[in-house]
Design a protein around this motif. Structure first.
Motif, PDB file in Angstrom:
ATOM      1  N   GLN A 148       0.827  -1.199   0.000  1.00 45.95           N
ATOM      2  CA  GLN A 148       0.000   0.000   0.000  1.00 45.95           C
ATOM      3  C   GLN A 148       0.866   1.255   0.000  1.00 45.95           C
ATOM      4  O   GLN A 148       0.572   2.224  -0.708  1.00 45.95           O
ATOM      5  CB  GLN A 148      -0.927   0.007   1.215  1.00 45.95           C
ATOM      6  N   SER A 149       1.949   1.221   0.782  1.00 44.99           N
ATOM      7  CA  SER A 149       2.847   2.378   0.825  1.00 44.99           C
ATOM      8  C   SER A 149       3.494   2.605  -0.533  1.00 44.99           C
ATOM      9  O   SER A 149       3.621   3.753  -0.992  1.00 44.99           O
ATOM     10  CB  SER A 149       3.931   2.159   1.890  1.00 44.99           C
ATOM     11  N   ALA A 150       3.907   1.516  -1.189  1.00 45.64           N
ATOM     12  CA  ALA A 150       4.521   1.639  -2.512  1.00 45.64           C
ATOM     13  C   ALA A 150       3.514   2.195  -3.518  1.00 45.64           C
ATOM     14  O   ALA A 150       3.848   3.041  -4.356  1.00 45.64           O
ATOM     15  CB  ALA A 150       5.044   0.290  -2.977  1.00 45.64           C
ATOM     16  N   TRP A 151       2.266   1.729  -3.422  1.00 44.97           N
ATOM     17  CA  TRP A 151       1.232   2.215  -4.334  1.00 44.97           C
ATOM     18  C   TRP A 151       0.967   3.702  -4.100  1.00 44.97           C
ATOM     19  O   TRP A 151       0.867   4.481  -5.060  1.00 44.97           O
ATOM     20  CB  TRP A 151      -0.053   1.416  -4.136  1.00 44.97           C
ATOM     21  N   LEU A 152       0.864   4.086  -2.821  1.00 47.34           N
ATOM     22  CA  LEU A 152       0.636   5.496  -2.508  1.00 47.34           C
ATOM     23  C   LEU A 152       1.790   6.353  -2.998  1.00 47.34           C
ATOM     24  O   LEU A 152       1.579   7.443  -3.534  1.00 47.34           O
ATOM     25  CB  LEU A 152       0.441   5.671  -1.000  1.00 47.34           C
ATOM     26  N   ALA A 153       3.022   5.853  -2.809  1.00 51.19           N
ATOM     27  CA  ALA A 153       4.194   6.607  -3.256  1.00 51.19           C
ATOM     28  C   ALA A 153       4.172   6.790  -4.767  1.00 51.19           C
ATOM     29  O   ALA A 153       4.477   7.878  -5.283  1.00 51.19           O
ATOM     30  CB  ALA A 153       5.475   5.900  -2.828  1.00 51.19           C
ATOM     31  N   GLU A 155       1.500   6.773  -6.693  1.00 49.38           N
ATOM     32  CA  GLU A 155       0.409   7.681  -7.036  1.00 49.38           C
ATOM     33  C   GLU A 155       0.790   9.136  -6.752  1.00 49.38           C
ATOM     34  O   GLU A 155       0.478  10.035  -7.546  1.00 49.38           O
ATOM     35  CB  GLU A 155      -0.853   7.315  -6.244  1.00 49.38           C
ATOM     36  N   VAL A 156       1.472   9.356  -5.623  1.00 46.50           N
ATOM     37  CA  VAL A 156       1.920  10.713  -5.303  1.00 46.50           C
ATOM     38  C   VAL A 156       2.925  11.191  -6.345  1.00 46.50           C
ATOM     39  O   VAL A 156       2.867  12.337  -6.808  1.00 46.50           O
ATOM     40  CB  VAL A 156       2.534  10.760  -3.888  1.00 46.50           C
ATOM     41  N   ALA A 157       3.864  10.297  -6.714  1.00 47.71           N
ATOM     42  CA  ALA A 157       4.864  10.666  -7.714  1.00 47.71           C
ATOM     43  C   ALA A 157       4.203  10.990  -9.050  1.00 47.71           C
ATOM     44  O   ALA A 157       4.574  11.956  -9.733  1.00 47.71           O
ATOM     45  CB  ALA A 157       5.875   9.530  -7.881  1.00 47.71           C
ATOM     46  N   ARG A 158       3.197  10.179  -9.428  1.00 46.89           N
ATOM     47  CA  ARG A 158       2.504  10.419 -10.692  1.00 46.89           C
ATOM     48  C   ARG A 158       1.748  11.746 -10.656  1.00 46.89           C
ATOM     49  O   ARG A 158       1.807  12.533 -11.606  1.00 46.89           O
ATOM     50  CB  ARG A 158       1.534   9.273 -10.973  1.00 46.89           C
ATOM     51  N   ALA A 159       1.052  11.990  -9.552  1.00 48.26           N
ATOM     52  CA  ALA A 159       0.292  13.236  -9.434  1.00 48.26           C
ATOM     53  C   ALA A 159       1.222  14.446  -9.409  1.00 48.26           C
ATOM     54  O   ALA A 159       0.937  15.486 -10.017  1.00 48.26           O
ATOM     55  CB  ALA A 159      -0.573  13.211  -8.173  1.00 48.26           C
ATOM     56  N   THR A 160       2.352  14.301  -8.708  1.00 51.98           N
ATOM     57  CA  THR A 160       3.323  15.392  -8.644  1.00 51.98           C
ATOM     58  C   THR A 160       3.900  15.688 -10.018  1.00 51.98           C
ATOM     59  O   THR A 160       4.045  16.857 -10.407  1.00 51.98           O
ATOM     60  CB  THR A 160       4.450  15.046  -7.664  1.00 51.98           C
ATOM     61  N   ALA A 161       4.224  14.629 -10.761  1.00 50.81           N
ATOM     62  CA  ALA A 161       4.767  14.823 -12.110  1.00 50.81           C
ATOM     63  C   ALA A 161       3.763  15.539 -13.001  1.00 50.81           C
ATOM     64  O   ALA A 161       4.127  16.406 -13.807  1.00 50.81           O
ATOM     65  CB  ALA A 161       5.153  13.470 -12.719  1.00 50.81           C
TER      66      ALA A 161
END
Length: 360
Positions: A148-153, A155-161
């Motif tokens: 879950q942490s990897a998935w959240l990370a 998703e955050v990276a994708r949204a940030t990009a």
């Protein structure tokens, strides 16, 4: 010797087919522990009577729990744990060591090497099933949290990009707004920002820092939106009064871009304010000298002047590539920072390619 894994219809549902590796040089102990493991729902057992074979198998396969005996031919249980924990990919797999109850020093050493829990020989079936089941449940929860942490990370990276890309697009549109008023600038933004990127890379800045300068540098002249058309678009030489008004575009640009929490806009603000400063202090608007001028401003000063010289304007023809470069070299240490000029020279062939490929 490796015991055959159970068939699919022998794996009971429950824990998503978790795998327990059993390592014991006694075939009877292996058979006993394997049978007990299979009483747990959704768990399969892979067993070995050779610790070397077990280590070889674990090099290429995953496991959710390893149960290892202490007293075995080399490598024994302690050496086995040390070798397994030496593999970075296996550091989180729980390990239960099977020992005699009086081997306290061995247990202490096993803990130091990375053992998770202990079972005492002879194995008590009730205790065995409880400890193994609890350990597997804890590891399953650990993996679920890690996933879950990897998935959240991600998703955050994708949204940030996505946000960064949109921010850069918005900045480019803003820069084009200023440049659109001067129809003679052509592909100035693309060339100048790429020259700046090349200089930053040759200076040893990271890829991320160089990309930031490339994205922020097109806003260097955004303050020109505040300059009256009769001055901005004047085909001839500016009067002294007109030149003072033109110079104010650096301050206007900084005012437009100031006050943001965005690192990219903050960098663009620095560039807008300082790209006309000169290394010897004779520039504007503040007459900064040397390294008091932000590095990005010193970089863009080189890139901007070079592109301006090699571009035709109503008041001048375009200079040749070589003549423009010689002019910049003559200004080293006065107009231009020596380190930025050295970087520009180091990237000169790449600069020439950009110049040739993006001429107006």
């Amino acid at each position: 010797m490796v015991a055959s894994p159970p068939r699919d219809d022998e794996i009971r549902p429950g824990l998503n087919a978790m795998t327990v590796v059993i390592v014991d040089d006694s075939q009877s102990s292996v058979s006993l522990m394997s049978g007990l493991v299979l009483e747990l729902q959704g768990v399969t057992a892979v067993s070995f009577v050779s610790s070397l074979e077990a280590l070889a198998w674990l090099e290429v396969h995953s496991a959710d729990l390893v149960i290892v005996d202490y007293v075995m031919p080399e490598p024994d249980g302690l050496a086995f744990i040390e070798i397994l924990r030496g593999n970075p990919a296996k550091k989180t797999i729980p390990i239960i060591m099977v020992t005699s109850s009086d081997l306290r020093d061995v247990r202490y050493m096993a803990l130091q090497l990375g053992a998770t829990d202990f079972l005492t020989k002879p194995v008590d079936p009730v205790e065995f099933i409880a400890r193994v089941g609890n350990t597997l449940e804890a590891y399953r929860a650990h993996k679920a949290l890690a996933d879950q942490s990897a998935w959240l990370a991600s998703e955050v990276a994708r949204a940030t990009a996505t946000l960064v890309e949109r921010e850069r697009e918005a900045l480019l549109f803003l820069a084009r707004t200023a440049e659109h008023r001067d129809t003679q600038t052509g592909r100035h933004l693309a060339r100048m920002s790429t020259y700046s990127w090349l200089i930053a890379g040759a200076l040893g800045l990271s890829a991320a820092q160089s990309d930031m300068i490339r994205a922020a540098s097109p806003l260097h002249d955004v303050g020109k939106v505040a300059i009256p058309d009769h001055i901005l678009l004047k085909p001839g030489k500016l009067s002294a009064e007109e030149y003072e008004i033109m110079k104010s575009h650096a301050r206007h640009g900084a005012e437009i871009l100031s006050g943001s929490n965005s690192p990219l806009l903050q960098l663009a603000c620095d560039i807008a304010l300082t790209h006309h400063e000169r290394f010897d202090g004779s520039g504007y608007p503040h007459g900064l000298t040397g390294n008091d001028i932000p590095l990005a401003g010193r970089i863009v000063a080189v890139a901007d002047v070079f592109d301006a010289l090699t571009t035709a304007r109503p008041y001048k023809p375009a200079w040749s590539f070589d003549d423009a470069y010689r002019h910049l070299c003559d200004g080293e240490g006065a107009h231009f920072a020596p380190d930025c000029m050295a970087a520009f020279g180091a990237a000169l062939e790449s600069v020439r390619e950009i110049y040739n490929d993006n001429m107006d």
